[in-house]
Design a protein around this motif. Structure first.
Motif, PDB file in Angstrom:
ATOM      1  N   VAL A  35       0.848  -1.185   0.000  1.00 42.43           N
ATOM      2  CA  VAL A  35       0.000   0.000   0.000  1.00 42.43           C
ATOM      3  C   VAL A  35       0.890   1.244   0.000  1.00 42.43           C
ATOM      4  O   VAL A  35       1.954   1.258   0.616  1.00 42.43           O
ATOM      5  N   ILE A  36       0.477   2.253  -0.769  1.00 46.76           N
ATOM      6  CA  ILE A  36       1.198   3.525  -0.756  1.00 46.76           C
ATOM      7  C   ILE A  36       0.733   4.305   0.469  1.00 46.76           C
ATOM      8  O   ILE A  36      -0.444   4.634   0.591  1.00 46.76           O
ATOM      9  N   PHE A  38       0.111   7.315   2.157  1.00 46.46           N
ATOM     10  CA  PHE A  38      -0.011   8.751   1.897  1.00 46.46           C
ATOM     11  C   PHE A  38       0.338   9.571   3.129  1.00 46.46           C
ATOM     12  O   PHE A  38       0.640  10.753   3.024  1.00 46.46           O
ATOM     13  N   LEU A  88      -7.342  -4.054   5.858  1.00 52.99           N
ATOM     14  CA  LEU A  88      -7.547  -3.693   4.449  1.00 52.99           C
ATOM     15  C   LEU A  88      -6.526  -4.372   3.545  1.00 52.99           C
ATOM     16  O   LEU A  88      -6.184  -3.872   2.483  1.00 52.99           O
ATOM     17  N   ASN A  91      -7.222  -4.739  -0.149  1.00 48.44           N
ATOM     18  CA  ASN A  91      -7.896  -3.574  -0.704  1.00 48.44           C
ATOM     19  C   ASN A  91      -6.908  -2.396  -0.740  1.00 48.44           C
ATOM     20  O   ASN A  91      -6.993  -1.491   0.073  1.00 48.44           O
ATOM     21  N   PRO A  92      -5.935  -2.441  -1.696  1.00 46.53           N
ATOM     22  CA  PRO A  92      -4.885  -1.407  -1.689  1.00 46.53           C
ATOM     23  C   PRO A  92      -5.431   0.014  -1.823  1.00 46.53           C
ATOM     24  O   PRO A  92      -4.925   0.941  -1.184  1.00 46.53           O
ATOM     25  N   LEU A  93      -6.491   0.188  -2.635  1.00 47.04           N
ATOM     26  CA  LEU A  93      -7.060   1.522  -2.787  1.00 47.04           C
ATOM     27  C   LEU A  93      -7.686   1.980  -1.478  1.00 47.04           C
ATOM     28  O   LEU A  93      -7.591   3.142  -1.091  1.00 47.04           O
ATOM     29  N   GLY A  94      -8.306   1.010  -0.763  1.00 44.86           N
ATOM     30  CA  GLY A  94      -8.865   1.323   0.551  1.00 44.86           C
ATOM     31  C   GLY A  94      -7.766   1.719   1.529  1.00 44.86           C
ATOM     32  O   GLY A  94      -7.923   2.649   2.302  1.00 44.86           O
ATOM     33  N   LEU A  96      -5.011   3.127   0.781  1.00 41.88           N
ATOM     34  CA  LEU A  96      -4.608   4.480   0.396  1.00 41.88           C
ATOM     35  C   LEU A  96      -5.528   5.518   1.035  1.00 41.88           C
ATOM     36  O   LEU A  96      -5.075   6.487   1.650  1.00 41.88           O
ATOM     37  N   VAL A  97      -6.837   5.293   0.906  1.00 43.31           N
ATOM     38  CA  VAL A  97      -7.793   6.257   1.467  1.00 43.31           C
ATOM     39  C   VAL A  97      -7.693   6.291   2.987  1.00 43.31           C
ATOM     40  O   VAL A  97      -7.744   7.356   3.608  1.00 43.31           O
ATOM     41  N   ALA A  98      -7.514   5.097   3.595  1.00 35.10           N
ATOM     42  CA  ALA A  98      -7.388   5.066   5.047  1.00 35.10           C
ATOM     43  C   ALA A  98      -6.169   5.867   5.490  1.00 35.10           C
ATOM     44  O   ALA A  98      -6.219   6.589   6.497  1.00 35.10           O
ATOM     45  N   ILE A 100      -4.954   8.392   3.955  1.00 38.66           N
ATOM     46  CA  ILE A 100      -5.319   9.805   3.797  1.00 38.66           C
ATOM     47  C   ILE A 100      -6.108  10.274   5.024  1.00 38.66           C
ATOM     48  O   ILE A 100      -5.886  11.359   5.549  1.00 38.66           O
ATOM     49  N   GLY A 101      -7.025   9.417   5.498  1.00 43.79           N
ATOM     50  CA  GLY A 101      -7.771   9.759   6.707  1.00 43.79           C
ATOM     51  C   GLY A 101      -6.835   9.941   7.897  1.00 43.79           C
ATOM     52  O   GLY A 101      -6.977  10.880   8.675  1.00 43.79           O
TER      53      GLY A 101
END
Lengths: 289, 317
Positions: A35-36, A38, A88, A91-94, A96-98, A100-101
């Protein structure tokens, strides 16, 4: 002119040393967790604020503050692994969003705890080493360079020569096969997050007296780290270090001779160029894309 | 007949909506309308499986282009908005040459780099982009009257009607594209790229098409924004806004056409109306971030999955 070039080169070495700490941490987290992160720039910021709290406000010794920064941010990494990335995993995109949160949470905690203004941190040492009449380097910058070389060498030894390191690399390459060999994926993920976050934290702590510490400082850090890990090839630690050096030199020289915005454009253009010529980065392989 | 009646009720409700709101809420409503277009166009791009971080900058391309067309060439505002959208699409086609050599995370970050370069160019060139201060005094929509209603574009209500009308047309076009054979091919490019290629689909051409069309609509969104607030600068289209668009789409869910819109509306109301009015000004990002994390952890398929559950149960009965 020669003095200016040598001086700019020294500044670039300093920039390369803390950029590589941040970028290597980001690569390590990507390699093992997929996962990236962020929030990596905000982990750097958290390390800097530990120095504000422990060294500037509580007047403890600076090196104690740096150690606290490493541990504190390392534990933030463990928290992220448990609360965000483990649930997650597929769910790599998830993820990422997590992250960000998480970034937003860390940022507003910094604002609430310390205010939005820049923090003034008393210099650790005023000592400046003069190499010749026109070339000098502040001792505080030497600390960063030395720490970075030591930490990255230790990491290299850990990854290539110890069993934990093998386990870590195995689970980065093929999590399922590694698990079948008896390697605990959860354990390696914990180690990777602690080291990855801790490196960002210690980079922030070490550089805190030398840069402007504010709640939004993570932004430029994450942009730089992105560029570096792309140029180096996502997932390659060696690539990240080499790309840090290349980027730091290009950016510092262009800043000195043409100004900051042109340097930013050059850095981004360099990255796009690398992606066009070799879409997996200089040292990356395609399978992790 | 029933469908027509439902749409009529929705239209009447939307026309009545701003009159029940405070002035600042009316302004938020205008931004929300524009953002719905941006996030919906973003979904068209994600149909092909690529997540771009340049979408907001592309929206900015539309805004800058439209502002410059009116300011420098003196074009009529609606015409320059349309040209702004076309410019954004054109820039997207140019960007597609380097960007579509990449996939996945490389594309994500490559698109981010491309976007940042455009943003830094705005910052660097004072002529014609105005440098870091951007462009000020962008001509507003000229006022006009349709007999029963006088459009005064300094009023958010008037601009809401105008933007709402434009956005509704754009959404209809986006919906038609998605349901057309082209839209189905976009799906195929995402889920069955090898099979699609084997059956003669030019993957790259379709990716470029989706990117260009999505960017064109984002550009129109940017133009709508520019002529409303009257001033734009490079920071109006930075990574922070992009993060919002990304989270609207993911929290709403990208499996359906309405998912991203749902995410955009729900999160905007939550952030701008609920949290602001509860007086959590300083803690707003903290709560927003926590809600983001919770929704990803406990609702991985997005808000649309709640709607789907509800409608499925009804269909069973």
């Amino acid at each position: 002119m020669l003095d200016l070039l040598a001086q700019t080169g020294l500044n670039a070495v300093y920039a390369a040393s803390y950029i590589s700490l941040v970028a290597v941490g980001l690569v390590l987290i990507f390699g093992v967790m997929g996962v990236i992160n962020f929030a990596h720039g905000e982990l750097f910021m958290a390390g800097a604020y530990v120095v504000v709290a422990v060294y500037a406000d509580m007047h403890m010794p600076f090196f104690l503050a740096v150690i606290v920064g490493l541990l504190f941010v390392g534990f933030l990494g463990l928290l992220m692994e448990r609360a965000l990335f483990r649930p997650l995993r597929d769910n790599p995109l998830g993820g990422l969003v997590a992250s960000i949160g998480f970034l937003m949470i860390l940022q507003s905690l910094a604002v609430m705890g310390f205010g939005v203004r820049m923090e003034f941190i008393p210099p650790v040492t005023q000592h400046v080493i003069w190499l010749s009449d026109g070339i000098s380097i502040p001792l505080a910058r030497v600390y960063v360079i030395v720490a970075s070389v030591l930490l990255l060498s230790a990491l290299w030894y850990f990854l290539k020569r110890t069993r934990f390191g093998w386990a870590l690399r195995a689970s980065a390459q093929d999590p399922q096969a590694a698990e079948l060999q008896g390697i605990s994926i959860v354990q390696t993920a914990r180690i990777a997050m602690f080291i990855g976050a801790g490196l960002a934290g210690i980079a922030g702590a070490l550089t805190a007296p030398l840069i402007s510490v504010n709640p939004h400082m993570g932004h430029s850090v994450i942009v730089t780290a992105f560029i570096v890990i792309i140029v180096g090839g996502i997932g390659s630690l060696e690539g990240a270090i080499i790309a840090s050096v290349v980027y730091a030199f290009v950016h510092t020289f262009v800043t000195t001779f043409y100004g900051g915005v042109v340097a930013d454009i050059t850095g981004l253009a360099l990255m796009l160029l690398v992606l066009i010529v070799k879409p997996t980065g200089l040292f990356g392989s395609a399978d992790r894309a | 007949m029933l469908k027509f009646l439902i749409w009529l009720i929705v239209a009447v409700a939307l026309i009545a909506l701003p009159h029940g709101l405070s002035f600042s809420q009316q302004e938020i409503l205008v931004f929300l309308t524009i953002n719905i277009l941006v996030v919906s166009s973003y979904r068209l791009l994600t149909l092909t499986g690529e997540w771009s971080l340049a979408h907001v900058v592309i929206m900015g391309v539309g805004a800058y282009a439209s502002a410059l067309f009116t300011k420098e060439l003196g074009l009529w505002v609606p015409v320059s908005m349309l040209l702004g959208g076309l410019t954004a699409a054109l820039i997207a086609v140019i960007l597609s040459f380097p960007l579509f050599r990449m996939k996945g995370f490389y594309f994500l970050i490559g698109s981010f780099a491309a976007g940042e370069i455009i943003r830094l160019l705005w910052k660097h060139f004072r002529d014609p982009f105005g440098g870091a201060k951007g462009i000020k005094g962008i001509d507003p929509m000229p006022d006009f009257s349709i007999g029963i209603y006088n459009f005064d574009f300094f009023e958010p209500v008037s601009y809401f009607y105008f933007a709402g009308f434009i956005v509704a047309i754009c959404l209809w076009i986006l919906w038609r594209i998605e349901r057309s054979p082209v839209g189905l091919t976009f799906h195929a490019v995402h889920w069955q790229d090898k099979l699609a290629e084997a059956s003669g689909v030019n993957l790259r051409a379709y990716r470029t098409l989706a990117f260009a069309v999505a960017s064109g609509f984002a550009g129109i969104g940017g133009a709508l924004l520019a002529h409303y607030i009257g001033t734009i600068n490079p920071n109006s289209f930075d990574l922070d806004l992009m993060v919002f668009v990304l989270t609207w789409a993911i929290v709403g869910g990208t499996g359906t056409f309405y998912g991203p819109i749902l995410g955009c509306v729900a999160l905007t109301i939550l952030n701008e109306v609920v949290l602001r009015e509860l007086g959590f000004e300083q803690m707003r990002p903290l709560i927003y971030g926590a809600i983001l994390i919770c929704s990803i952890l406990f609702l991985p398929k997005g808000l649309e999955s709640i709607v789907q559950k509800f409608t499925k149960r009804r269909a069973k009965q």
